[in-house]
Design a protein around this motif. Structure first.
Motif, PDB file in Angstrom:
ATOM      1  N   GLU A 140       0.863  -1.177   0.000  1.00 12.66           N
ATOM      2  CA  GLU A 140       0.000   0.000   0.000  1.00 12.66           C
ATOM      3  C   GLU A 140       0.900   1.228   0.000  1.00 12.66           C
ATOM      4  O   GLU A 140       1.780   1.352   0.855  1.00 12.66           O
ATOM      5  N   SER A 141       0.673   2.109  -0.961  1.00 15.61           N
ATOM      6  CA  SER A 141       1.472   3.324  -1.086  1.00 15.61           C
ATOM      7  C   SER A 141       0.548   4.536  -1.083  1.00 15.61           C
ATOM      8  O   SER A 141      -0.567   4.473  -1.618  1.00 15.61           O
ATOM      9  N   VAL A 142       1.016   5.620  -0.484  1.00 16.45           N
ATOM     10  CA  VAL A 142       0.257   6.866  -0.482  1.00 16.45           C
ATOM     11  C   VAL A 142       1.150   7.960  -1.054  1.00 16.45           C
ATOM     12  O   VAL A 142       2.215   8.258  -0.510  1.00 16.45           O
ATOM     13  N   PHE A 143       0.700   8.555  -2.170  1.00 16.34           N
ATOM     14  CA  PHE A 143       1.463   9.575  -2.890  1.00 16.34           C
ATOM     15  C   PHE A 143       0.882  10.961  -2.643  1.00 16.34           C
ATOM     16  O   PHE A 143      -0.339  11.121  -2.591  1.00 16.34           O
ATOM     17  N   ARG A 144       1.747  11.935  -2.527  1.00 16.98           N
ATOM     18  CA  ARG A 144       1.290  13.322  -2.432  1.00 16.98           C
ATOM     19  C   ARG A 144       0.532  13.701  -3.699  1.00 16.98           C
ATOM     20  O   ARG A 144       1.038  13.556  -4.814  1.00 16.98           O
ATOM     21  N   GLY A 145      -0.678  14.215  -3.511  1.00 22.40           N
ATOM     22  CA  GLY A 145      -1.478  14.606  -4.664  1.00 22.40           C
ATOM     23  C   GLY A 145      -0.963  15.842  -5.367  1.00 22.40           C
ATOM     24  O   GLY A 145      -1.171  16.020  -6.566  1.00 22.40           O
ATOM     25  N   ASP A 146      -0.273  16.709  -4.617  1.00 19.03           N
ATOM     26  CA  ASP A 146       0.219  17.950  -5.209  1.00 19.03           C
ATOM     27  C   ASP A 146       1.532  17.783  -5.944  1.00 19.03           C
ATOM     28  O   ASP A 146       1.988  18.705  -6.619  1.00 19.03           O
ATOM     29  N   ARG A 147       2.159  16.610  -5.828  1.00 20.16           N
ATOM     30  CA  ARG A 147       3.469  16.417  -6.449  1.00 20.16           C
ATOM     31  C   ARG A 147       3.518  15.225  -7.396  1.00 20.16           C
ATOM     32  O   ARG A 147       4.564  14.943  -7.967  1.00 20.16           O
ATOM     33  N   SER A 148       2.394  14.511  -7.544  1.00 19.90           N
ATOM     34  CA  SER A 148       2.417  13.272  -8.323  1.00 19.90           C
ATOM     35  C   SER A 148       1.417  13.287  -9.466  1.00 19.90           C
ATOM     36  O   SER A 148       0.295  13.778  -9.331  1.00 19.90           O
ATOM     37  N   THR A 149       1.853  12.743 -10.589  1.00 18.87           N
ATOM     38  CA  THR A 149       0.955  12.464 -11.707  1.00 18.87           C
ATOM     39  C   THR A 149       1.344  11.103 -12.263  1.00 18.87           C
ATOM     40  O   THR A 149       2.512  10.700 -12.178  1.00 18.87           O
ATOM     41  N   PHE A 150       0.376  10.378 -12.812  1.00 26.18           N
ATOM     42  CA  PHE A 150       0.618   8.999 -13.215  1.00 26.18           C
ATOM     43  C   PHE A 150       0.345   8.800 -14.694  1.00 26.18           C
ATOM     44  O   PHE A 150      -0.605   9.356 -15.249  1.00 26.18           O
ATOM     45  N   THR A 151       1.191   7.979 -15.317  1.00 27.40           N
ATOM     46  CA  THR A 151       1.032   7.624 -16.720  1.00 27.40           C
ATOM     47  C   THR A 151       0.701   6.147 -16.813  1.00 27.40           C
ATOM     48  O   THR A 151       1.364   5.311 -16.190  1.00 27.40           O
ATOM     49  N   ILE A 152      -0.327   5.830 -17.583  1.00 25.80           N
ATOM     50  CA  ILE A 152      -0.726   4.438 -17.797  1.00 25.80           C
ATOM     51  C   ILE A 152      -0.696   4.175 -19.292  1.00 25.80           C
ATOM     52  O   ILE A 152      -1.348   4.873 -20.080  1.00 25.80           O
ATOM     53  N   GLU A 153       0.074   3.184 -19.703  1.00 28.79           N
ATOM     54  CA  GLU A 153       0.169   2.833 -21.123  1.00 28.79           C
ATOM     55  C   GLU A 153      -0.535   1.510 -21.360  1.00 28.79           C
ATOM     56  O   GLU A 153      -0.320   0.537 -20.639  1.00 28.79           O
ATOM     57  N   ARG A 154      -1.380   1.468 -22.391  1.00 35.81           N
ATOM     58  CA  ARG A 154      -2.063   0.236 -22.768  1.00 35.81           C
ATOM     59  C   ARG A 154      -1.641  -0.145 -24.178  1.00 35.81           C
ATOM     60  O   ARG A 154      -1.595   0.705 -25.068  1.00 35.81           O
ATOM     61  N   ILE A 155      -1.356  -1.400 -24.392  1.00 35.88           N
ATOM     62  CA  ILE A 155      -0.979  -1.896 -25.718  1.00 35.88           C
ATOM     63  C   ILE A 155      -2.052  -2.872 -26.176  1.00 35.88           C
ATOM     64  O   ILE A 155      -2.381  -3.829 -25.480  1.00 35.88           O
ATOM     65  N   TYR A 156      -2.612  -2.596 -27.338  1.00 33.77           N
ATOM     66  CA  TYR A 156      -3.714  -3.415 -27.855  1.00 33.77           C
ATOM     67  C   TYR A 156      -3.218  -4.240 -29.050  1.00 33.77           C
ATOM     68  O   TYR A 156      -2.439  -3.757 -29.870  1.00 33.77           O
ATOM     69  N   THR A 157      -3.672  -5.479 -29.117  1.00 31.32           N
ATOM     70  CA  THR A 157      -3.350  -6.328 -30.261  1.00 31.32           C
ATOM     71  C   THR A 157      -4.570  -6.439 -31.144  1.00 31.32           C
ATOM     72  O   THR A 157      -5.717  -6.513 -30.661  1.00 31.32           O
TER      73      THR A 157
END
Length: 245
Positions: A227-244
């Motif tokens: 379980e991780s808790v990230f600062r909302g004011d300092r974090s942004t997340f990238t999610i990559e999806r690869i489709y076949t």
């Protein structure tokens, strides 16, 4: 109802225009924004609209306010990938020009309670290594994480405190021959508890991100629950999806 919709549309327009100036560099990190009255005149909107737009930008960590001094542009958020990647926390930070650091808060063996037994597919009271860490970017706390690993996967981990400051996955693979196959992650926004606020140097009830992760080996056995808790004011997340096709 129409008036509410119109106001919502207005503050979103103002918010986007201010964000455009931040992204273009017209407003740079640390710059003081114009006063509320100046922004009212610039965008020909009410003070209420300006306040809502600024509140939204502050909640998103784009700006911050200093009592009696004004509103300023925040540092850019730190990007982190939730996609399949070989790059760990340190590598991702270094690429963005930050210096990573890790503090070990706790490293011990505990008996599995019912929740851990269910997540890790072990028996109740089986030994589990608990590793709690705070991870930093340029000496600024970025996130708090606590990991639980079944003792039989890494029986000497409790004695590897210095190595645990680096990549846990790399340590498990290199020293304990654990072959990591996949992770399943759940991300949700929450409000910081008193303890989390102290760990991350934010105010209590500040918006933060909670990330729950289950990691599996090549035999699809769970080898870590975290379980991780990230600062909302300092974090942004990238999610990559690869489709076949």
């Amino acid at each position: 109802m129409n008036q509410n919709k119109e106001q919502a549309s207005l503050y979103n327009i103002v918010k986007m225009k201010i964000m455009e100036k931040i992204k273009s560099g017209k407003y740079q990190v640390g710059d003081k924004l114009p006063t509320e009255m100046e922004l009212c005149e610039e965008y020909s909107v009410s003070r209420t609209t300006i306040r809502i737009a600024l509140q939204q930008l502050a909640l998103e960590g784009r700006i911050y306010r200093v009592q009696g001094k004004g509103t300023f542009v925040s540092k850019p958020k730190i990007q982190q990938s939730l996609s399949t990647t070989e790059k760990g926390f340190a590598s991702q930070l270094i690429e963005q020009g930050y210096k990573p650091k890790t503090d070990i808060i706790e490293l011990k063996v505990i008996p599995a309670d019912s929740t851990l037994a269910s997540h890790l597919q072990v028996n109740g009271n089986d030994p589990v290594t608990q590793l709690a860490r705070i991870r930093y970017a340029n000496d600024e706390p970025l996130f708090y994480a606590v990991s639980y690993i079944p003792w039989h996967f890494a029986p000497g981990l409790v004695n590897d405190e210095e190595s645990c400051k680096g990549s846990l996955f790399q340590l498990l693979q290199d020293k304990y021959n654990v072959k990591i196959h996949k992770t399943v992650e759940v991300l949700e926004p929450i409000l910081a508890s008193k303890q989390i606020s102290e760990y991350l140097s934010v105010s209590e009830d500040t918006p933060v991100f909670h990330l729950e992760t289950l990691t599996y080996d090549e035999n699809l056995k769970p080898i870590e629950f975290s379980e991780s808790v990230f600062r909302g004011d300092r974090s942004t997340f990238t999610i990559e999806r690869i489709y076949t096709v």
